[in-house]
Design a protein around this motif. Structure first.
Motif, mmCIF file in Angstrom:
data_model
loop_
_atom_site.group_PDB
_atom_site.id
_atom_site.type_symbol
_atom_site.label_atom_id
_atom_site.label_comp_id
_atom_site.label_asym_id
_atom_site.label_seq_id
_atom_site.Cartn_x
_atom_site.Cartn_y
_atom_site.Cartn_z
ATOM 1 N N LYS A 55 6.038 9.700 -0.330
ATOM 2 C CA LYS A 55 6.901 9.405 0.952
ATOM 3 C C LYS A 55 7.695 8.170 0.612
ATOM 4 C CE LYS A 55 3.549 7.417 3.907
ATOM 5 N NZ LYS A 55 2.953 7.545 5.464
ATOM 6 N N GLU A 56 6.915 7.090 -0.224
ATOM 7 C CA GLU A 56 7.704 5.841 -0.553
ATOM 8 C C GLU A 56 8.907 6.091 -1.551
ATOM 9 O OE1 GLU A 56 4.248 6.707 -0.944
ATOM 10 O OE2 GLU A 56 3.560 5.521 0.612
ATOM 11 N N PRO A 76 0.915 -1.007 -0.053
ATOM 12 C CA PRO A 76 -0.072 -0.060 0.056
ATOM 13 C C PRO A 76 0.978 1.261 0.103
ATOM 14 C CG PRO A 76 -0.521 -1.644 1.849
ATOM 15 C CD PRO A 76 0.679 -1.962 1.189
ATOM 16 N N GLY A 115 -7.738 4.805 4.162
ATOM 17 C CA GLY A 115 -7.155 4.209 5.424
ATOM 18 C C GLY A 115 -6.524 2.941 4.863
ATOM 19 N N ALA A 150 -0.594 4.479 -1.120
ATOM 20 C CA ALA A 150 -1.376 5.613 -1.678
ATOM 21 C C ALA A 150 -1.773 6.498 -0.312
ATOM 22 C CB ALA A 150 -2.822 4.901 -1.816
ATOM 23 N N GLY A 151 -1.097 6.430 0.780
ATOM 24 C CA GLY A 151 -1.219 7.512 1.802
ATOM 25 C C GLY A 151 -1.001 8.836 1.446
ATOM 26 N N LEU A 152 -1.506 9.734 2.265
ATOM 27 C CA LEU A 152 -1.101 10.981 1.845
ATOM 28 C C LEU A 152 0.346 11.734 2.371
ATOM 29 C CD1 LEU A 152 -4.602 12.627 2.461
ATOM 30 C CD2 LEU A 152 -3.538 12.013 0.354
ATOM 31 N N GLY A 153 0.654 10.973 3.351
ATOM 32 C CA GLY A 153 1.900 11.317 3.913
ATOM 33 C C GLY A 153 2.324 12.721 4.618
ATOM 34 N N THR A 154 1.102 13.219 5.403
ATOM 35 C CA THR A 154 0.740 14.372 5.863
ATOM 36 C C THR A 154 2.135 14.512 6.946
ATOM 37 O OG1 THR A 154 -0.667 13.711 7.592
ATOM 38 C CG2 THR A 154 -1.412 14.693 5.359
ATOM 39 N N ARG A 155 2.594 13.544 7.495
ATOM 40 C CA ARG A 155 3.638 13.888 8.577
ATOM 41 C C ARG A 155 4.786 14.366 8.068
ATOM 42 N NH1 ARG A 155 3.597 8.528 11.146
ATOM 43 N NH2 ARG A 155 2.600 7.906 9.076
ATOM 44 N N ASP A 166 5.868 2.673 3.808
ATOM 45 C CA ASP A 166 6.785 3.570 4.596
ATOM 46 C C ASP A 166 7.533 2.740 5.529
ATOM 47 O OD1 ASP A 166 4.621 3.051 6.108
ATOM 48 O OD2 ASP A 166 4.140 5.241 6.486
ATOM 49 N N GLN A 204 -6.112 3.450 -5.321
ATOM 50 C CA GLN A 204 -7.104 3.551 -4.388
ATOM 51 C C GLN A 204 -8.155 4.393 -4.595
ATOM 52 O OE1 GLN A 204 -5.481 4.259 -0.199
ATOM 53 N NE2 GLN A 204 -7.208 3.591 0.562
HETATM 54 P P1 UTP Z 1 0.196 5.577 7.083
HETATM 55 O O1 UTP Z 1 -1.152 5.735 8.055
HETATM 56 O O2 UTP Z 1 1.230 5.746 7.870
HETATM 57 O O3 UTP Z 1 0.346 6.657 5.864
HETATM 58 O O4 UTP Z 1 -0.082 4.267 6.419
HETATM 59 P P2 UTP Z 1 -0.328 8.104 5.697
HETATM 60 O O5 UTP Z 1 -1.842 8.238 5.710
HETATM 61 O O6 UTP Z 1 0.274 8.318 4.402
HETATM 62 O O7 UTP Z 1 0.288 8.714 6.914
HETATM 63 P P3 UTP Z 1 0.221 10.264 7.505
HETATM 64 O O8 UTP Z 1 -0.365 10.258 8.992
HETATM 65 O O9 UTP Z 1 -0.817 11.296 6.589
HETATM 66 O O10 UTP Z 1 1.757 10.745 7.475
HETATM 67 C C1 UTP Z 1 0.797 3.159 6.125
HETATM 68 C C2 UTP Z 1 1.036 2.662 4.843
HETATM 69 O O11 UTP Z 1 -0.123 2.539 3.936
HETATM 70 C C3 UTP Z 1 -0.460 3.504 3.028
HETATM 71 C C4 UTP Z 1 0.404 4.585 3.099
HETATM 72 O O12 UTP Z 1 0.806 5.091 1.820
HETATM 73 C C5 UTP Z 1 1.749 3.966 3.629
HETATM 74 O O13 UTP Z 1 2.523 3.538 3.110
HETATM 75 N N1 UTP Z 1 -1.765 3.803 3.119
HETATM 76 C C6 UTP Z 1 -2.382 4.613 4.009
HETATM 77 C C7 UTP Z 1 -2.561 3.696 1.830
HETATM 78 O O14 UTP Z 1 -2.141 3.141 0.947
HETATM 79 N N2 UTP Z 1 -3.752 4.198 1.862
HETATM 80 C C8 UTP Z 1 -4.391 4.653 2.717
HETATM 81 O O15 UTP Z 1 -5.672 5.141 2.693
HETATM 82 C C9 UTP Z 1 -3.696 5.183 3.912
#
Ligand code: UTP
Length: 290
Positions: A26-27, A9, A108, A11-16, A131, A103
Protein backbone atom coordinates in the motif's frame (compact mmCIF):
# COMPACT_ATOMS: atom_id res chain seq x y z
CA UNK A 1 21.06 17.10 19.41
CA UNK A 2 20.33 17.04 15.68
CA UNK A 3 17.89 14.29 14.64
CA UNK A 4 19.00 12.67 11.37
CA UNK A 5 17.45 9.19 11.44
CA UNK A 6 13.95 8.12 10.43
CA UNK A 7 12.24 4.74 10.52
CA UNK A 8 9.39 4.03 8.08
CA UNK A 9 7.42 0.89 8.98
CA UNK A 10 6.04 -0.48 5.69
CA UNK A 11 5.61 -4.17 6.45
CA UNK A 12 1.86 -4.23 7.14
CA UNK A 13 -0.47 -6.47 5.16
CA UNK A 14 -2.76 -3.63 4.06
CA UNK A 15 -5.85 -5.80 4.40
CA UNK A 16 -8.20 -2.80 4.24
CA UNK A 17 -7.14 -2.13 0.67
CA UNK A 18 -7.31 -5.65 -0.72
CA UNK A 19 -7.22 -6.78 -3.49
CA UNK A 20 -5.01 -3.82 -4.58
CA UNK A 21 -2.48 -4.74 -1.89
CA UNK A 22 -2.30 -8.46 -2.65
CA UNK A 23 0.94 -8.07 -4.60
CA UNK A 24 1.43 -4.27 -4.38
CA UNK A 25 2.47 -2.70 -1.05
CA UNK A 26 0.00 0.00 0.00
CA UNK A 27 3.00 2.28 0.56
CA UNK A 28 3.51 2.16 -3.23
CA UNK A 29 -0.05 3.20 -4.11
CA UNK A 30 0.16 6.45 -6.08
CA UNK A 31 -1.14 9.88 -5.26
CA UNK A 32 -1.49 11.22 -8.82
CA UNK A 33 2.00 10.31 -10.08
CA UNK A 34 4.09 9.52 -7.00
CA UNK A 35 3.92 6.53 -4.66
CA UNK A 36 2.86 7.33 -1.10
CA UNK A 37 6.24 6.38 0.35
CA UNK A 38 8.06 8.88 -1.89
CA UNK A 39 6.06 11.74 -0.35
CA UNK A 40 7.13 10.43 3.07
CA UNK A 41 10.82 10.16 2.13
CA UNK A 42 10.69 13.69 0.66
CA UNK A 43 9.12 15.01 3.89
CA UNK A 44 11.92 13.35 5.86
CA UNK A 45 14.61 14.91 3.68
CA UNK A 46 12.92 18.35 3.88
CA UNK A 47 13.07 17.95 7.69
CA UNK A 48 16.83 17.35 7.83
CA UNK A 49 16.79 13.52 7.89
CA UNK A 50 19.80 11.92 6.18
CA UNK A 51 19.36 8.22 7.06
CA UNK A 52 16.15 6.26 6.62
CA UNK A 53 15.36 2.68 7.58
CA UNK A 54 12.37 1.20 5.77
CA UNK A 55 10.89 -1.86 7.48
CA UNK A 56 9.66 -4.22 4.79
CA UNK A 57 8.73 -7.86 4.35
CA UNK A 58 8.11 -10.37 1.58
CA UNK A 59 6.67 -8.78 -1.55
CA UNK A 60 7.87 -5.26 -0.80
CA UNK A 61 10.90 -5.41 -3.13
CA UNK A 62 9.31 -2.83 -5.42
CA UNK A 63 9.92 -0.24 -2.69
CA UNK A 64 13.67 -0.96 -2.93
CA UNK A 65 13.53 -0.80 -6.72
CA UNK A 66 11.76 2.56 -6.58
CA UNK A 67 14.61 4.20 -4.65
CA UNK A 68 17.30 2.47 -6.73
CA UNK A 69 18.87 3.79 -9.93
CA UNK A 70 17.39 2.46 -13.19
CA UNK A 71 20.23 2.94 -15.67
CA UNK A 72 18.32 1.52 -18.65
CA UNK A 73 15.24 3.69 -18.07
CA UNK A 74 17.32 6.83 -17.51
CA UNK A 75 19.38 6.19 -20.68
CA UNK A 76 16.26 5.52 -22.76
CA UNK A 77 14.61 8.75 -21.58
CA UNK A 78 17.83 10.74 -22.17
CA UNK A 79 18.22 9.38 -25.71
CA UNK A 80 14.57 10.10 -26.48
CA UNK A 81 15.00 13.68 -25.23
CA UNK A 82 12.30 13.12 -22.57
CA UNK A 83 14.08 15.36 -20.11
CA UNK A 84 11.03 16.37 -18.08
CA UNK A 85 10.23 12.72 -17.40
CA UNK A 86 13.89 12.01 -16.69
CA UNK A 87 13.93 14.74 -14.04
CA UNK A 88 11.18 12.96 -12.09
CA UNK A 89 13.29 9.85 -11.49
CA UNK A 90 16.88 11.08 -11.71
CA UNK A 91 17.37 12.06 -8.08
CA UNK A 92 15.41 9.31 -6.36
CA UNK A 93 18.49 7.31 -5.39
CA UNK A 94 20.23 10.44 -4.06
CA UNK A 95 17.44 11.56 -1.71
CA UNK A 96 18.92 9.97 1.43
CA UNK A 97 20.83 6.91 2.63
CA UNK A 98 18.01 4.41 2.55
CA UNK A 99 18.42 1.14 4.44
CA UNK A 100 16.05 -1.83 4.58
CA UNK A 101 15.29 -4.55 7.10
CA UNK A 102 12.62 -7.22 7.03
CA UNK A 103 10.14 -7.63 9.85
CA UNK A 104 9.78 -11.39 9.07
CA UNK A 105 6.59 -11.76 11.15
CA UNK A 106 3.81 -9.17 10.88
CA UNK A 107 3.26 -8.73 14.62
CA UNK A 108 2.24 -5.07 14.67
CA UNK A 109 3.63 -1.55 14.37
CA UNK A 110 5.45 -1.70 17.72
CA UNK A 111 7.15 -4.93 16.71
CA UNK A 112 8.13 -3.37 13.34
CA UNK A 113 9.72 -0.37 15.09
CA UNK A 114 11.63 -2.67 17.47
CA UNK A 115 13.49 -4.02 14.40
CA UNK A 116 15.18 -0.60 14.12
CA UNK A 117 17.21 -0.86 17.36
CA UNK A 118 20.62 -1.44 15.75
CA UNK A 119 20.04 1.23 13.09
CA UNK A 120 18.98 3.81 15.68
CA UNK A 121 21.66 3.14 18.32
CA UNK A 122 21.55 5.74 21.10
CA UNK A 123 20.01 8.62 19.18
CA UNK A 124 16.48 10.01 19.21
CA UNK A 125 14.77 9.22 15.92
CA UNK A 126 11.61 9.83 13.92
CA UNK A 127 8.95 7.21 13.13
CA UNK A 128 6.94 7.95 9.98
CA UNK A 129 4.03 5.52 9.45
CA UNK A 130 4.31 4.24 5.89
CA UNK A 131 0.66 4.76 5.03
CA UNK A 132 0.23 8.27 6.46
CA UNK A 133 1.10 10.89 3.86
CA UNK A 134 1.29 14.49 5.09
CA UNK A 135 1.34 17.20 2.45
CA UNK A 136 1.72 20.96 2.88
CA UNK A 137 4.14 23.86 3.00
CA UNK A 138 5.58 23.01 6.43
CA UNK A 139 6.97 19.46 6.78
CA UNK A 140 5.26 17.86 9.79
CA UNK A 141 8.42 15.98 10.78
CA UNK A 142 10.32 19.30 10.94
CA UNK A 143 7.71 20.70 13.36
CA UNK A 144 8.09 17.61 15.58
CA UNK A 145 11.88 17.75 15.51
CA UNK A 146 11.76 21.44 16.49
CA UNK A 147 9.48 20.56 19.44
CA UNK A 148 11.95 17.87 20.53
CA UNK A 149 14.65 20.57 20.52
CA UNK A 150 12.50 22.82 22.71
CA UNK A 151 11.07 20.31 25.22
CA UNK A 152 13.58 17.42 25.10
CA UNK A 153 10.90 14.72 25.34
CA UNK A 154 9.37 12.31 22.82
CA UNK A 155 7.00 14.14 20.45
CA UNK A 156 3.73 13.01 18.88
CA UNK A 157 2.23 14.45 15.69
CA UNK A 158 -1.48 14.88 16.43
CA UNK A 159 -4.79 16.22 15.09
CA UNK A 160 -8.33 16.16 16.47
CA UNK A 161 -10.46 13.47 14.79
CA UNK A 162 -14.16 12.53 14.88
CA UNK A 163 -15.68 10.38 17.64
CA UNK A 164 -16.19 7.63 15.04
CA UNK A 165 -12.52 7.75 13.97
CA UNK A 166 -11.04 7.77 17.49
CA UNK A 167 -12.11 4.12 17.94
CA UNK A 168 -9.85 3.15 15.04
CA UNK A 169 -6.89 5.33 16.07
CA UNK A 170 -5.40 6.32 19.42
CA UNK A 171 -6.70 8.75 22.03
CA UNK A 172 -4.38 11.04 23.99
CA UNK A 173 -4.57 12.48 27.51
CA UNK A 174 -3.29 16.00 26.96
CA UNK A 175 -3.14 19.46 28.50
CA UNK A 176 -2.29 22.59 26.50
CA UNK A 177 1.13 24.23 26.68
CA UNK A 178 0.42 26.71 23.88
CA UNK A 179 -2.05 26.93 20.98
CA UNK A 180 -0.82 23.87 19.02
CA UNK A 181 1.43 22.24 21.62
CA UNK A 182 0.33 19.95 24.45
CA UNK A 183 1.77 17.92 27.28
CA UNK A 184 0.79 14.24 26.90
CA UNK A 185 0.65 12.08 30.02
CA UNK A 186 -1.17 8.97 28.78
CA UNK A 187 -2.76 7.39 25.70
CA UNK A 188 -4.79 4.40 24.59
CA UNK A 189 -4.90 2.51 21.27
CA UNK A 190 -8.31 2.00 19.61
CA UNK A 191 -10.55 2.86 22.63
CA UNK A 192 -13.84 0.99 22.16
CA UNK A 193 -15.70 2.26 25.24
CA UNK A 194 -16.68 5.92 25.62
CA UNK A 195 -15.19 6.09 29.13
CA UNK A 196 -11.78 4.99 27.75
CA UNK A 197 -11.53 8.01 25.42
CA UNK A 198 -9.12 10.59 26.91
CA UNK A 199 -9.67 13.20 24.15
CA UNK A 200 -10.38 13.36 20.42
CA UNK A 201 -6.69 14.08 19.76
CA UNK A 202 -5.02 11.18 18.01
CA UNK A 203 -1.51 10.36 16.78
CA UNK A 204 -1.54 10.67 13.00
CA UNK A 205 1.53 9.04 11.56
CA UNK A 206 4.56 10.82 13.01
CA UNK A 207 6.52 10.75 16.26
CA UNK A 208 9.98 11.48 17.60
CA UNK A 209 11.15 8.87 20.08
CA UNK A 210 14.08 8.51 22.45
CA UNK A 211 16.10 5.25 22.16
CA UNK A 212 14.64 4.15 25.56
CA UNK A 213 11.54 3.09 23.60
CA UNK A 214 13.31 -0.14 22.53
CA UNK A 215 13.55 -1.55 26.06
CA UNK A 216 9.89 -0.68 26.59
CA UNK A 217 8.91 -2.33 23.28
CA UNK A 218 10.76 -5.50 24.28
CA UNK A 219 8.45 -5.95 27.27
CA UNK A 220 5.25 -4.70 25.58
CA UNK A 221 2.65 -7.46 25.36
CA UNK A 222 0.28 -7.79 22.39
CA UNK A 223 -2.57 -5.28 22.71
CA UNK A 224 -5.45 -4.21 20.42
CA UNK A 225 -5.95 -6.71 17.58
CA UNK A 226 -3.40 -9.09 19.16
CA UNK A 227 -0.57 -6.90 17.78
CA UNK A 228 2.39 -5.35 19.59
CA UNK A 229 1.25 -1.75 19.55
CA UNK A 230 3.65 1.19 19.40
CA UNK A 231 0.98 3.23 21.22
CA UNK A 232 1.15 0.89 24.25
CA UNK A 233 4.93 1.42 24.51
CA UNK A 234 4.58 5.18 24.05
CA UNK A 235 1.85 5.21 26.73
CA UNK A 236 4.45 3.95 29.24
CA UNK A 237 6.82 6.70 28.11
CA UNK A 238 4.04 9.31 28.43
CA UNK A 239 3.11 8.12 31.95
CA UNK A 240 6.70 8.03 33.22
CA UNK A 241 8.73 10.74 31.44
CA UNK A 242 5.88 12.62 29.74
CA UNK A 243 5.70 13.40 26.04
CA UNK A 244 4.92 16.46 23.93
CA UNK A 245 2.09 16.50 21.35
CA UNK A 246 2.20 18.90 18.42
CA UNK A 247 -0.76 19.64 16.16
CA UNK A 248 1.10 19.77 12.86
CA UNK A 249 0.13 22.28 10.16
CA UNK A 250 -0.03 20.23 6.97
CA UNK A 251 -2.82 17.92 5.77
CA UNK A 252 -2.68 14.21 6.48
CA UNK A 253 -4.06 11.55 4.15
CA UNK A 254 -4.69 7.97 5.29
CA UNK A 255 -3.43 5.75 2.47
CA UNK A 256 -4.43 2.68 4.50
CA UNK A 257 -8.10 2.92 3.58
CA UNK A 258 -10.02 3.31 0.33
CA UNK A 259 -11.63 6.69 1.01
CA UNK A 260 -8.32 8.18 2.17
CA UNK A 261 -6.64 7.12 -1.08
CA UNK A 262 -9.39 8.75 -3.17
CA UNK A 263 -9.31 11.97 -1.11
CA UNK A 264 -5.53 12.24 -1.50
CA UNK A 265 -5.72 11.76 -5.25
CA UNK A 266 -8.50 14.33 -5.72
CA UNK A 267 -6.93 17.02 -3.52
CA UNK A 268 -3.39 16.61 -4.86
CA UNK A 269 -4.76 16.26 -8.41
CA UNK A 270 -6.54 19.61 -8.02
CA UNK A 271 -3.16 21.25 -7.32
CA UNK A 272 -0.93 19.30 -9.70
CA UNK A 273 0.11 21.32 -12.78
CA UNK A 274 -0.64 18.48 -15.19
CA UNK A 275 -4.11 17.66 -13.84
CA UNK A 276 -5.50 20.71 -11.96
CA UNK A 277 -7.46 22.27 -14.82
CA UNK A 278 -8.87 19.09 -16.32
CA UNK A 279 -9.79 17.60 -12.95
CA UNK A 280 -11.53 20.80 -11.77
CA UNK A 281 -13.69 20.84 -14.91
CA UNK A 282 -14.41 17.13 -14.56
CA UNK A 283 -15.45 17.42 -10.89
CA UNK A 284 -17.70 20.42 -11.60
CA UNK A 285 -19.52 18.50 -14.33
CA UNK A 286 -19.72 15.35 -12.25
CA UNK A 287 -21.06 17.25 -9.21
CA UNK A 288 -24.08 18.35 -11.25
CA UNK A 289 -25.10 14.70 -11.57
CA UNK A 290 -24.72 13.82 -7.86
P1 UTP B 1 -1.56 -0.38 9.95
O1 UTP B 1 -2.08 -1.15 11.10
O2 UTP B 1 -2.37 0.73 9.40
O3 UTP B 1 -1.19 -1.35 8.71
O4 UTP B 1 -0.09 0.10 10.31
P2 UTP B 1 -1.78 -2.74 8.27
O5 UTP B 1 -1.63 -3.76 9.32
O6 UTP B 1 -1.13 -3.00 6.95
O7 UTP B 1 -3.34 -2.37 8.04
P3 UTP B 1 -4.60 -3.27 7.71
O8 UTP B 1 -5.48 -3.11 8.92
O9 UTP B 1 -4.15 -4.69 7.43
O10 UTP B 1 -5.23 -2.65 6.49
C1 UTP B 1 0.47 1.39 10.06
C2 UTP B 1 1.85 1.26 9.41
O11 UTP B 1 2.64 0.30 10.09
C3 UTP B 1 3.13 -0.69 9.20
C4 UTP B 1 2.19 -0.64 7.99
O12 UTP B 1 2.88 -1.05 6.81
C5 UTP B 1 1.76 0.80 7.95
O13 UTP B 1 2.62 1.58 7.17
N1 UTP B 1 3.12 -2.01 9.88
C6 UTP B 1 2.00 -2.49 10.49
C7 UTP B 1 4.29 -2.77 9.89
O14 UTP B 1 5.34 -2.34 9.35
N2 UTP B 1 4.29 -3.99 10.51
C8 UTP B 1 3.17 -4.49 11.12
O15 UTP B 1 3.25 -5.63 11.66
C9 UTP B 1 2.00 -3.72 11.10
Amino acid sequence: MKITKAVIPAAGLGTRVLPATKSMPKEMLPIVDKPAIQYIVEEAVASGITDILIITNRGKGVIEDHFDISVTLEETLRRAGKLEQLATIENLHHLANIHYIRQIETKGLGHAVSRARTFVGNDPFVVMYGDDVIIGDIPATKELIDAYGTFGKGVLGVKPVSEEAIKKYSSLKIEPISEKVFKCTDMIEKPQKKEDIFSLYSILGRCVLPPEIFDILDRTKPGAGGEIQLTDAMAELARTEGMTAVEFSSKRYDMGNKLGILQANIEVGLKHKDTAEGLREYIKELAKTL
